[in-house]
Write a protein that holds these residues in place. Sequence first.
Motif, PDB file in Angstrom:
ATOM      1  N   PHE A 130       1.585   4.604 -84.602  1.00 27.18           N
ATOM      2  CA  PHE A 130       0.657   4.281 -83.517  1.00 27.18           C
ATOM      3  C   PHE A 130      -0.561   5.200 -83.542  1.00 27.18           C
ATOM      4  N   MET A 131      -0.389   6.417 -84.048  1.00 30.08           N
ATOM      5  CA  MET A 131      -1.509   7.344 -84.119  1.00 30.08           C
ATOM      6  C   MET A 131      -2.647   6.785 -84.965  1.00 30.08           C
ATOM      7  N   ILE A 132      -2.321   6.062 -86.033  1.00 29.40           N
ATOM      8  CA  ILE A 132      -3.345   5.518 -86.924  1.00 29.40           C
ATOM      9  C   ILE A 132      -4.266   4.571 -86.165  1.00 29.40           C
ATOM     10  N   PHE A 133      -3.711   3.743 -85.295  1.00 31.35           N
ATOM     11  CA  PHE A 133      -4.534   2.805 -84.533  1.00 31.35           C
ATOM     12  C   PHE A 133      -5.447   3.537 -83.558  1.00 31.35           C
ATOM     13  N   TYR A 134      -4.894   4.546 -82.879  1.00 27.00           N
ATOM     14  CA  TYR A 134      -5.719   5.321 -81.952  1.00 27.00           C
ATOM     15  C   TYR A 134      -6.798   6.103 -82.700  1.00 27.00           C
ATOM     16  N   LEU A 135      -6.462   6.644 -83.848  1.00 24.31           N
ATOM     17  CA  LEU A 135      -7.439   7.408 -84.619  1.00 24.31           C
ATOM     18  C   LEU A 135      -8.577   6.504 -85.087  1.00 24.31           C
ATOM     19  N   ALA A 136      -8.235   5.304 -85.531  1.00 27.02           N
ATOM     20  CA  ALA A 136      -9.266   4.359 -85.945  1.00 27.02           C
ATOM     21  C   ALA A 136     -10.162   3.972 -84.772  1.00 27.02           C
ATOM     22  N   ALA A 137      -9.561   3.781 -83.595  1.00 24.12           N
ATOM     23  CA  ALA A 137     -10.351   3.428 -82.415  1.00 24.12           C
ATOM     24  C   ALA A 137     -11.251   4.580 -81.989  1.00 24.12           C
TER      25      ALA A 137
END
Length: 298
Positions: free
Chosen positions: A177-184
Amino acid sequence: MSASSSIAGSGQRSIHAWLLLLPALVLLVTFTHWPAVATLIDSFYSTPKGVRAAVWVGLENYETMVDDPVFWQAVRNNLWFAAATIPASIGLALLMAVWVNERITGRTFIRMAYFTPTVLPMIAVANIWLFFYTPQYGLLEQVTGALGLPSHNWLGSPSTALGAITLVAVWKEAGFFMIFYLAALQTLNPSLEEAAAIEGASRWYFFRRVQWPLLMPTTLFVLVNAVINAFRLVDHVFILTRGGPDNATTLLLYHLYEVGFKFWDTAYAAAITVVLVVVLAGVALFQFFVLDKKVHYK
């Protein structure tokens, strides 16, 4: 160009488009839609055994499910598991993403370390944690023993077994889930942070009033995935506890696995599958059509 030529050209384009979609459509119908319909049909029949063919039993499998104490134990376990893993994994993922989005020393290494559990096979992850939880010899026991704490069978005690599996699930999912937040976070305009700094806003105020509202679309997407993941876990349970002790860690999908592949009651397993799919579909629709109204899109 005449009207007939225009119609013929349009028809050829339509046929061409359908031919391009045909392979994906065949795969979708074969491996998604038809199995779902077949499972629904099977839930109204008995389980075929030997030369005895399946017969129509109506709602008998669903009545069996209502009267099954193990099923309701699995429901309670899964609700507790979901209530713990969903907010913990999302909160931890957001915290890690905000941290590694900053210009810190070793940022690339830290990102890789956070994401590594996600790419590991779930069976391998479960075996690693099985070593951690092993009574007397495991890593966790070595740490607690060095602190003078008594030995404890973390996976063999009904009071701690589900919590131990919950910890493994959070550790596995937070990096994903961190990857999605980091991309956002990386798509946000840097001038927003600069303006907040000029105005004297604190980091917490900037996150709460600016970043968090802009991250709501990502949060909704992550929330849907977290809910689905919470109700489809079976690998860790199979390796760590096999649903024990005394069904303390039996989750819905593991109970479904046991009914369908251990006891070979495929009709009853089909009924459990239908209920699980309907519930998850309802939750997803609620999230998209109700919670979506509270999302702030750019």
